[in-house]
Design an enzyme around this catalytic site. Structure first.
Site, PDB file in Angstrom:
ATOM      1  N   VAL A   1      -0.528 -22.716  -0.399  1.00 30.69           N
ATOM      2  CA  VAL A   1      -0.420 -22.937   1.043  1.00 30.69           C
ATOM      3  C   VAL A   1      -1.661 -22.426   1.766  1.00 30.69           C
ATOM      4  O   VAL A   1      -2.162 -23.059   2.700  1.00 30.69           O
ATOM      5  CB  VAL A   1       0.854 -22.256   1.593  1.00 30.69           C
ATOM      6  CG1 VAL A   1       0.848 -22.233   3.117  1.00 30.69           C
ATOM      7  CG2 VAL A   1       2.106 -22.978   1.086  1.00 30.69           C
ATOM      8  N   GLU A   2      -2.190 -21.286   1.318  1.00 35.32           N
ATOM      9  CA  GLU A   2      -3.309 -20.668   2.019  1.00 35.32           C
ATOM     10  C   GLU A   2      -4.638 -21.400   1.780  1.00 35.32           C
ATOM     11  O   GLU A   2      -5.395 -21.616   2.724  1.00 35.32           O
ATOM     12  CB  GLU A   2      -3.450 -19.205   1.588  1.00 35.32           C
ATOM     13  CG  GLU A   2      -2.343 -18.297   2.082  1.00 35.32           C
ATOM     14  CD  GLU A   2      -2.357 -18.113   3.594  1.00 35.32           C
ATOM     15  OE1 GLU A   2      -3.440 -18.254   4.197  1.00 35.32           O
ATOM     16  OE2 GLU A   2      -1.289 -17.836   4.157  1.00 35.32           O
ATOM     17  N   THR A   3      -4.915 -21.758   0.535  1.00 38.38           N
ATOM     18  CA  THR A   3      -6.265 -22.275   0.235  1.00 38.38           C
ATOM     19  C   THR A   3      -6.269 -23.443  -0.750  1.00 38.38           C
ATOM     20  O   THR A   3      -7.298 -23.720  -1.367  1.00 38.38           O
ATOM     21  CB  THR A   3      -7.163 -21.157  -0.344  1.00 38.38           C
ATOM     22  OG1 THR A   3      -6.585 -20.681  -1.572  1.00 38.38           O
ATOM     23  CG2 THR A   3      -7.325 -20.007   0.627  1.00 38.38           C
TER      24      THR A   3
ATOM     25  N   TYR B   1       6.641 -21.300   7.845  1.00 39.90           N
ATOM     26  CA  TYR B   1       5.685 -20.920   6.804  1.00 39.90           C
ATOM     27  C   TYR B   1       6.425 -20.370   5.584  1.00 39.90           C
ATOM     28  O   TYR B   1       6.175 -20.797   4.441  1.00 39.90           O
ATOM     29  CB  TYR B   1       4.708 -19.879   7.342  1.00 39.90           C
ATOM     30  CG  TYR B   1       3.756 -19.331   6.303  1.00 39.90           C
ATOM     31  CD1 TYR B   1       2.516 -19.911   6.096  1.00 39.90           C
ATOM     32  CD2 TYR B   1       4.103 -18.225   5.521  1.00 39.90           C
ATOM     33  CE1 TYR B   1       1.639 -19.415   5.131  1.00 39.90           C
ATOM     34  CE2 TYR B   1       3.241 -17.720   4.556  1.00 39.90           C
ATOM     35  CZ  TYR B   1       2.013 -18.316   4.368  1.00 39.90           C
ATOM     36  OH  TYR B   1       1.152 -17.825   3.413  1.00 39.90           O
TER      37      TYR B   1
END
Length: 368
Positions: free
Chosen positions: A154-156, A341
Site C-alpha cells: 500500500v505504501e510503495t 486505510y
C-alpha cells in the site's frame, strides 16, 4: 646594589605579578572564546543562503541543532543547500478531508486502488523474494508476513515507488515555509539530520515522499529513530533495504500493541441498518459486545478474546458495510489514522495470503 634579602623579595614579587598577569590573560582569552562561541551560535542563521535565508524559524532551528551537537555553521550549510518547493505546499493544501452527507461508494473506490490482481500478484512475488526476512520477522515480532507485505504494498507498491523528492527539501519547505505545520515538521527535520549523522548518510541523498516519508515502509524520520531496526544484520538501519524495512514495519506494529495470533476485524451482522447508522463509528469507538447485541449488531465470526470492539462503517457501493475492529485493526491505524486505510491493508493481506497458499491465482473478494 640592593641588599640580597631585598633583591630576593623583589624577585618574588615580580614572579607573583607575572603569574597574575598570565592568569588574567588566560581568563580573558577563555572569556573571549566563550563569547565567540555564543556569538557564532547566534550568527549561524546569517550564514544561511539560498531559499531559506532569513526564513522564520531558522534561528531557532540552528540553536536547536546545536543542542544536538551540530555546529551552527554545519546546520547553516545544510539549510543553504535545501530548496523550497511550492509543489510540496500545494500538495499539503490538497490533503484536507472531504465531507460527505450520504452514501457515495467512497470505500469501494478506495479499495479498488489497492486490491487489484496485479497488486496481489506483486505481493506474492515480494513475499517469495523476501521469504527469509519475513519468516524471521514473524518469528521475532509475532506479526504475520501478509500484513507486513500489505503495508509495503500500500505504501510503495512493494518498493516500486518510494518517492522522488529530496527529503531535506520536503522537510525544510514544511518547516520554514508552511506555518500551519511548522512545529511538527521542524521536529521531523531535526530527527532527519540526526538520522543522517548517525547512519553516515549525506543529508542531500535520501529521497521520499513530498511530506518526508522514507523507504519501502515510508517512515517519517522520528519513526525511523524510534522503530527502525537492523533486520539484515549489516550494522545499519536502511529503510530502502527490504530486510530492514520488513523488520522495521513488524517492530512498529508490535511496539504499538499488536497481539500475536488474534484476529484483526470481523464482519458484523446488522438487523437494523438505520439504528447502526445512528451510532458513532470509527476505529476510535469502543463498544461492549452486549451493548452491540442489544442494538442488533453481532459478529459474523470469532472475535477471539476481545471484550470490546470498534464499530466500523464503510461507505460501499450499494450500501453501508459494518465491521467490528479489534486491537490489531487499531494498530494498523497507527500507521495511517484512517479506517479505510487499515481495512485496505487488512483485505490486501488476506488476498495475498490466499493467493500465495493456493494454486488458482488471485481472487478478489469483498468478503474479507
Amino acid at each position: 646594589m640592593l641588599p640580597q634579602a631585598l633583591t630576593r623579595s623583589g624577585i618574588d614579587i615580580m614572579r607573583i605579578f607575572s603569574s597574575l598577569v598570565i592568569l588574567f590573560s588566560v581568563l580573558l582569552l577563555a572569556g573571549c572564546g566563550s563569547s565567540d562561541t555564543r556569538e557564532d551560535a547566534y550568527r549561524g542563521s546569517s550564514d544561511v543562503r539560498g531559499d531559506f535565508a532569513g526564513s522564520p524559524g531558522v534561528d531557532t532551528f540552528i540553536r536547536r541543532m546545536e543542542r544536538q551537537g551540530f555546529a551552527p555553521s554545519r546546520t547553516a550549510a545544510i539549510l543553504s543547500g535545501a530548496q523550497r518547493k511550492q509543489s510540496i505546499i500545494d500538495l499539503m493544501d490538497r490533503q484536507a478531508p472531504r465531507s460527505s452527507s450520504g452514501p457515495n461508494g467512497a470505500w469501494t473506490r478506495y479499495r479498488a486502488k489497492f486490491l487489484t490482481n496485479e497488486s496481489i500478484s506483486n505481493g506474492v512475488s515480494f513475499w517469495r523474494r523476501n521469504q527469509s526476512a519475513l519468516d524471521r520477522a514473524a518469528s521475532r515480532y509475532g506479526v504475520p508476513p501478509e500484513y507486513i507485505v500489505a503495508i509495503i504494498g500500500v505504501e510503495t507498491r512493494y518498493g516500486g515507488f518510494v518517492g522522488k523528492t529530496r527529503t531535506i527539501d520536503a522537510l525544510a519547505t514544511l518547516s520554514f515555509a508552511y506555518p500551519r505545520r511548522a512545529e511538527y515538521f521542524s521536529g521531523e527535520l531535526e530527527s532527519f539530520l540526526i538520522m543522517a549523522r548517525d547512519e553516515g548518510l549525506d543529508p542531500f541523498t535520501p529521497r521520499g515522499s513530498f511530506a518526508g516519508a522514507m523507504g519501502l515502509g515510508q517512515f517519517m524520520p522520528s519513526s525511523f529513530r524510534e522503530y527502525a531496526v537492523d533486520h539484515s544484520g549489516d550494522g545499519h538501519r536502511d529503510l530502502w533495504d527490504p530486510a530492514d524495512a520488513i523488520g522495521s514495519v513488524a517492530n512498529y506494529f508490535v511496539r504499538h500493541g499488536w497481539r500475536s495470533g488474534e484476529p484483526v476485524t470481523v464482519r458484523a451482522r446488522v438487523s437494523s441498518p438505520a439504528r447502526a447508522r445512528a451510532m458513532k463509528s470509527g476505529f476510535k469507538t469502543k463498544y461492549g459486545l452486549g451493548e452491540l447485541s442489544g442494538r442488533g449488531i453481532t459478529p459474523a465470526g470469532s472475535l477471539g478474546r476481545a471484550g470490546q470492539v470498534s464499530l466500523l462503517e464503510l461507505d460501499a457501493r450499494g450500501g453501508y458495510e459494518y465491521w467490528l475492529g479489534l486491537q490489531n485493526f487499531y494498530v494498523i491505524t497507527r500507521y495511517n489514522h484512517s479506517t479505510y486505510y487499515a481495512m485496505a491493508v487488512h483485505q490486501l493481506a488476506q488476498a495475498i495470503r490466499s493467493s500465495k497458499g493456493g494454486s488458482s491465482g488471485a481472487r478478489i473478494s469483498s468478503a474479507w
